[in-house]
Design a protein around this motif. Structure first.
Motif, PDB file in Angstrom:
ATOM      1  N   ARG A 153       0.837  -1.198   0.000  1.00 34.11           N
ATOM      2  CA  ARG A 153       0.000   0.000   0.000  1.00 34.11           C
ATOM      3  C   ARG A 153       0.869   1.243   0.000  1.00 34.11           C
ATOM      4  O   ARG A 153       1.959   1.265   0.564  1.00 34.11           O
ATOM      5  CB  ARG A 153      -0.906  -0.004   1.224  1.00 34.11           C
ATOM      6  CG  ARG A 153      -1.947  -1.088   1.217  1.00 34.11           C
ATOM      7  CD  ARG A 153      -2.633  -1.220   2.551  1.00 34.11           C
ATOM      8  NE  ARG A 153      -2.938   0.051   3.167  1.00 34.11           N
ATOM      9  CZ  ARG A 153      -4.055   0.304   3.835  1.00 34.11           C
ATOM     10  NH1 ARG A 153      -4.980  -0.623   3.938  1.00 34.11           N
ATOM     11  NH2 ARG A 153      -4.243   1.473   4.404  1.00 34.11           N
ATOM     12  N   VAL A 154       0.358   2.297  -0.623  1.00 27.42           N
ATOM     13  CA  VAL A 154       1.131   3.523  -0.729  1.00 27.42           C
ATOM     14  C   VAL A 154       1.311   4.178   0.637  1.00 27.42           C
ATOM     15  O   VAL A 154       2.362   4.766   0.921  1.00 27.42           O
ATOM     16  CB  VAL A 154       0.454   4.497  -1.728  1.00 27.42           C
ATOM     17  CG1 VAL A 154      -0.907   4.948  -1.220  1.00 27.42           C
ATOM     18  CG2 VAL A 154       1.351   5.696  -1.986  1.00 27.42           C
ATOM     19  N   ASP A 155       0.309   4.075   1.528  1.00 26.85           N
ATOM     20  CA  ASP A 155       0.460   4.687   2.847  1.00 26.85           C
ATOM     21  C   ASP A 155       1.514   3.959   3.676  1.00 26.85           C
ATOM     22  O   ASP A 155       2.296   4.587   4.400  1.00 26.85           O
ATOM     23  CB  ASP A 155      -0.884   4.722   3.578  1.00 26.85           C
ATOM     24  CG  ASP A 155      -1.548   3.357   3.643  1.00 26.85           C
ATOM     25  OD1 ASP A 155      -1.134   2.466   2.882  1.00 26.85           O
ATOM     26  OD2 ASP A 155      -2.483   3.182   4.445  1.00 26.85           O
ATOM     27  N   VAL A 156       1.551   2.631   3.557  1.00 30.11           N
ATOM     28  CA  VAL A 156       2.574   1.860   4.278  1.00 30.11           C
ATOM     29  C   VAL A 156       3.964   2.186   3.734  1.00 30.11           C
ATOM     30  O   VAL A 156       4.926   2.368   4.492  1.00 30.11           O
ATOM     31  CB  VAL A 156       2.287   0.351   4.157  1.00 30.11           C
ATOM     32  CG1 VAL A 156       3.389  -0.470   4.817  1.00 30.11           C
ATOM     33  CG2 VAL A 156       0.937   0.017   4.787  1.00 30.11           C
ATOM     34  N   PHE A 157       4.060   2.284   2.417  1.00 31.32           N
ATOM     35  CA  PHE A 157       5.346   2.578   1.785  1.00 31.32           C
ATOM     36  C   PHE A 157       5.864   3.953   2.213  1.00 31.32           C
ATOM     37  O   PHE A 157       7.036   4.108   2.595  1.00 31.32           O
ATOM     38  CB  PHE A 157       5.185   2.515   0.264  1.00 31.32           C
ATOM     39  CG  PHE A 157       6.427   2.872  -0.500  1.00 31.32           C
ATOM     40  CD1 PHE A 157       7.474   1.975  -0.609  1.00 31.32           C
ATOM     41  CD2 PHE A 157       6.548   4.112  -1.099  1.00 31.32           C
ATOM     42  CE1 PHE A 157       8.621   2.302  -1.308  1.00 31.32           C
ATOM     43  CE2 PHE A 157       7.690   4.454  -1.808  1.00 31.32           C
ATOM     44  CZ  PHE A 157       8.733   3.543  -1.909  1.00 31.32           C
ATOM     45  N   LEU A 158       4.999   4.964   2.166  1.00 25.87           N
ATOM     46  CA  LEU A 158       5.417   6.310   2.547  1.00 25.87           C
ATOM     47  C   LEU A 158       5.733   6.406   4.035  1.00 25.87           C
ATOM     48  O   LEU A 158       6.634   7.151   4.438  1.00 25.87           O
ATOM     49  CB  LEU A 158       4.326   7.316   2.173  1.00 25.87           C
ATOM     50  CG  LEU A 158       4.113   7.544   0.677  1.00 25.87           C
ATOM     51  CD1 LEU A 158       2.967   8.517   0.445  1.00 25.87           C
ATOM     52  CD2 LEU A 158       5.385   8.067   0.020  1.00 25.87           C
ATOM     53  N   HIS A 159       5.004   5.655   4.845  1.00 27.27           N
ATOM     54  CA  HIS A 159       5.295   5.663   6.279  1.00 27.27           C
ATOM     55  C   HIS A 159       6.695   5.130   6.550  1.00 27.27           C
ATOM     56  O   HIS A 159       7.444   5.679   7.372  1.00 27.27           O
ATOM     57  CB  HIS A 159       4.258   4.824   7.024  1.00 27.27           C
ATOM     58  CG  HIS A 159       4.530   4.706   8.498  1.00 27.27           C
ATOM     59  ND1 HIS A 159       5.237   3.644   9.040  1.00 27.27           N
ATOM     60  CD2 HIS A 159       4.224   5.521   9.534  1.00 27.27           C
ATOM     61  CE1 HIS A 159       5.337   3.806  10.340  1.00 27.27           C
ATOM     62  NE2 HIS A 159       4.737   4.925  10.669  1.00 27.27           N
TER      63      HIS A 159
ATOM     64  N   TYR B 171      11.308  12.498   8.049  1.00 25.72           N
ATOM     65  CA  TYR B 171      10.526  13.683   7.665  1.00 25.72           C
ATOM     66  C   TYR B 171       9.143  13.623   8.327  1.00 25.72           C
ATOM     67  O   TYR B 171       8.122  13.407   7.657  1.00 25.72           O
ATOM     68  CB  TYR B 171      10.377  13.752   6.142  1.00 25.72           C
ATOM     69  CG  TYR B 171      11.686  13.633   5.398  1.00 25.72           C
ATOM     70  CD1 TYR B 171      12.536  14.726   5.274  1.00 25.72           C
ATOM     71  CD2 TYR B 171      12.079  12.425   4.826  1.00 25.72           C
ATOM     72  CE1 TYR B 171      13.741  14.625   4.591  1.00 25.72           C
ATOM     73  CE2 TYR B 171      13.277  12.311   4.144  1.00 25.72           C
ATOM     74  CZ  TYR B 171      14.107  13.416   4.029  1.00 25.72           C
ATOM     75  OH  TYR B 171      15.295  13.307   3.356  1.00 25.72           O
ATOM     76  N   PRO B 172       9.065  13.807   9.639  1.00 29.74           N
ATOM     77  CA  PRO B 172       7.782  13.645  10.348  1.00 29.74           C
ATOM     78  C   PRO B 172       6.713  14.648   9.919  1.00 29.74           C
ATOM     79  O   PRO B 172       5.538  14.297   9.806  1.00 29.74           O
ATOM     80  CB  PRO B 172       8.171  13.835  11.825  1.00 29.74           C
ATOM     81  CG  PRO B 172       9.463  14.603  11.796  1.00 29.74           C
ATOM     82  CD  PRO B 172      10.163  14.165  10.559  1.00 29.74           C
ATOM     83  N   ASP B 173       7.108  15.905   9.675  1.00 31.74           N
ATOM     84  CA  ASP B 173       6.112  16.910   9.270  1.00 31.74           C
ATOM     85  C   ASP B 173       5.556  16.602   7.880  1.00 31.74           C
ATOM     86  O   ASP B 173       4.348  16.738   7.637  1.00 31.74           O
ATOM     87  CB  ASP B 173       6.742  18.304   9.277  1.00 31.74           C
ATOM     88  CG  ASP B 173       7.165  18.728  10.675  1.00 31.74           C
ATOM     89  OD1 ASP B 173       6.272  19.036  11.480  1.00 31.74           O
ATOM     90  OD2 ASP B 173       8.369  18.714  10.964  1.00 31.74           O
ATOM     91  N   LEU B 174       6.430  16.181   6.985  1.00 32.29           N
ATOM     92  CA  LEU B 174       5.979  15.822   5.637  1.00 32.29           C
ATOM     93  C   LEU B 174       5.068  14.607   5.684  1.00 32.29           C
ATOM     94  O   LEU B 174       4.050  14.556   4.978  1.00 32.29           O
ATOM     95  CB  LEU B 174       7.189  15.551   4.743  1.00 32.29           C
ATOM     96  CG  LEU B 174       6.881  15.096   3.314  1.00 32.29           C
ATOM     97  CD1 LEU B 174       6.066  16.145   2.580  1.00 32.29           C
ATOM     98  CD2 LEU B 174       8.176  14.795   2.562  1.00 32.29           C
ATOM     99  N   TRP B 175       5.395  13.627   6.520  1.00 30.18           N
ATOM    100  CA  TRP B 175       4.563  12.434   6.622  1.00 30.18           C
ATOM    101  C   TRP B 175       3.189  12.776   7.198  1.00 30.18           C
ATOM    102  O   TRP B 175       2.164  12.265   6.729  1.00 30.18           O
ATOM    103  CB  TRP B 175       5.250  11.382   7.481  1.00 30.18           C
ATOM    104  CG  TRP B 175       4.337  10.276   7.922  1.00 30.18           C
ATOM    105  CD1 TRP B 175       4.053   9.886   9.185  1.00 30.18           C
ATOM    106  CD2 TRP B 175       3.564   9.417   7.072  1.00 30.18           C
ATOM    107  NE1 TRP B 175       3.158   8.861   9.200  1.00 30.18           N
ATOM    108  CE2 TRP B 175       2.837   8.546   7.913  1.00 30.18           C
ATOM    109  CE3 TRP B 175       3.402   9.309   5.700  1.00 30.18           C
ATOM    110  CZ2 TRP B 175       1.971   7.581   7.419  1.00 30.18           C
ATOM    111  CZ3 TRP B 175       2.533   8.342   5.199  1.00 30.18           C
ATOM    112  CH2 TRP B 175       1.835   7.492   6.055  1.00 30.18           C
ATOM    113  N   ALA B 176       3.149  13.663   8.203  1.00 25.44           N
ATOM    114  CA  ALA B 176       1.857  14.070   8.768  1.00 25.44           C
ATOM    115  C   ALA B 176       0.993  14.751   7.706  1.00 25.44           C
ATOM    116  O   ALA B 176      -0.228  14.540   7.648  1.00 25.44           O
ATOM    117  CB  ALA B 176       2.083  15.010   9.955  1.00 25.44           C
TER     118      ALA B 176
END
Length: 431
Positions: free
Chosen positions: A238-244, A251-256
């Protein structure tokens, strides 16, 4: 016959059959339908290659940094050479697209049943599907006879390089290779600005600047890695799992911010599918805890592709299952105790309600008794100041009221006894 070409096969076939009367030949067949079965392995092979290629690249990088020993084989040298090809992933996807064109035809004709009557039409369809990728539509002849004699080396019939259909996968890979980071950054800043205008970004402008800076860093570092370039969303990735995995730590702010963007397109499909799952696991007399347990099991199996045989049997799971009976007995005992406590609370509440009702009746009876007694005294006073028939009537009414007051007092005595009894029972229940 090794790696003979089609021309070699035809030449040898003619040489071997030149003394035969071909008019008497009924059919020509191979040893069996499995002779060319290897052609059907092209598609699974390239799909597997795309799946494992990121891991292969990691292994090669580890060898180059001398963290892993070099195997020193020709196969490894071939892999290293292939890695240097920047278009390798695009070639993989192109080969996969062409393999999918051939796959139905090859599968259909891997059989012993008579298929010759259908070969001409199916072969024409196959050739047209291939030619459409490279040849202009208007240049393709209408009849099969002319189609097989088409001069494909004529440049005038070729599509321009931009119009050639190399497949969606190869096109996507090439687009990612030539993606302009400045355009990506511009679009990200526009999104951040929109969030700021709608006051949906905690921290305001300063947070927006941090997000833009972190995104720019990603574009010039992580986004150029092979894992980003070759990423393709699927049920197992999944794209959300990959980006996490890639953004949450560095990059916590970018991930949020990315989480908010991903939620914008998040529908209710998962919830609605959950209703269907509930219906499938629902059985008669299923408790809420049982329903929850069934759903947890279904959701966990779905994580492994819906195949229960792929769920790992960990030591923790085995231990948990081994003690299931003991936990079930403990659960039943707790439920019995809980039921007993609930019954006790209900019984006490009922007794308290009854006691309160009796007390209200006592207060009401005391008021009635006092009222009857006062009214009887008033009648007696009036009788003393009257004479004749009126006096007799007033005395009669006074006596009647006194009798009623006496009855109510007797009833009040019984009511007080009931109150005392209920109070004793309540005190014993609380002990």
């Amino acid at each position: 016959m090794g790696h003979s070409t089609a021309e070699d096969l035809l030449e040898n076939f003619k040489e071997c059959t030149k003394d035969l009367n071909l008019r008497n030949m009924l059919s020509l067949s191979m040893d069996g339908p499995s002779v060319n079965w290897k052609w059907l392995e092209n598609l699974p092979a390239v799909e597997r290659a795309l799946e494992v290629w990121p891991s292969i690249v990691k292994y090669v990088d580890l060898v180059r940094t001398k963290k892993v020993k070099n195997p020193g084989t020709s196969s490894f040298d071939s892999v290293c050479e292939a890695q240097m090809d920047s278009l390798l992933l695009a070639k993989f996807h192109f080969f996969m697209a062409i393999s999918r064109v051939f796959q139905p035809f090859l599968t259909k004709y891997q059989t012993d049943v008579p298929m010759m009557p259908f070969l001409w039409e199916d072969l024409e369809t196959l050739m047209r599907n291939l030619f459409k990728r490279f040849i202009k539509r208007e240049a393709l002849p209408q009849t099969p006879y002319k189609l097989v004699r088409l001069d494909v080396v004529d440049h005038a019939m070729w599509l321009s390089p931009k119009e050639v259909d190399i497949g969606l996968g190869a096109t996507a890979v090439i687009k990612r290779m030539h993606l302009n980071p400045d355009d990506c950054l511009k679009k990200m800043k526009a999104l951040v600005q929109k969030f700021l205008q709608d006051k949906q970004l905690a921290g305001g402008i300063s947070t927006g600047d941090v997000i833009s800076q972190q995104f720019e860093n990603v574009l010039h570092s992580e986004a150029k890695e092979l894992e980003f370039l070759s990423f393709s969303p699927s049920e197992g990735c999944r794209v959300d799992v990959f980006l996490h995995q890639k953004l949450s730590q560095s990059y916590p702010d970018l991930w949020a911010f990315c989480k908010k963007l991903l939620l914008l397109s998040h529908g209710q499909a998962e919830v609605e599918r959950g209703f269907s799952t509930n219906k499938e696991v629902e059985i008669c007399n299923l408790s809420e805890e049982g329903m929850t347990a069934h759903r947890l099991i279904c959701d966990h199996v779905r994580v492994y592709g819906g195949d229960v045989t792929r769920v790992p049997l960990t030591k923790e799971m085995i231990t948990y299952c081994a003690t299931a009976r003991t936990r079930y007995r403990t659960y039943l005992e707790e439920e019995r105790n809980k039921k007993g406590e609930d019954d006790q609370r209900k019984k006490r509440k009922m007794m308290v309600d009854e006691l309160e009702e009796l007390k209200r009746k006592r207060v009401a009876l005391e008021g009635v008794c006092e009222g009857l007694q006062n009214e009887a005294d008033q009648m007696a006073d009036k009788a003393e100041n009257s004479g004749g028939t009126k006096m007799a009537t007033l005395i009669t009414k006074s006596n009647t009221l006194r009798r009623r007051a006496k009855e109510k007092r007797e009833e009040l005595v019984g009511l007080k006894a009931d109150i005392e009894e209920k109070s004793d029972a309540l005190r014993q229940l609380d002990q």
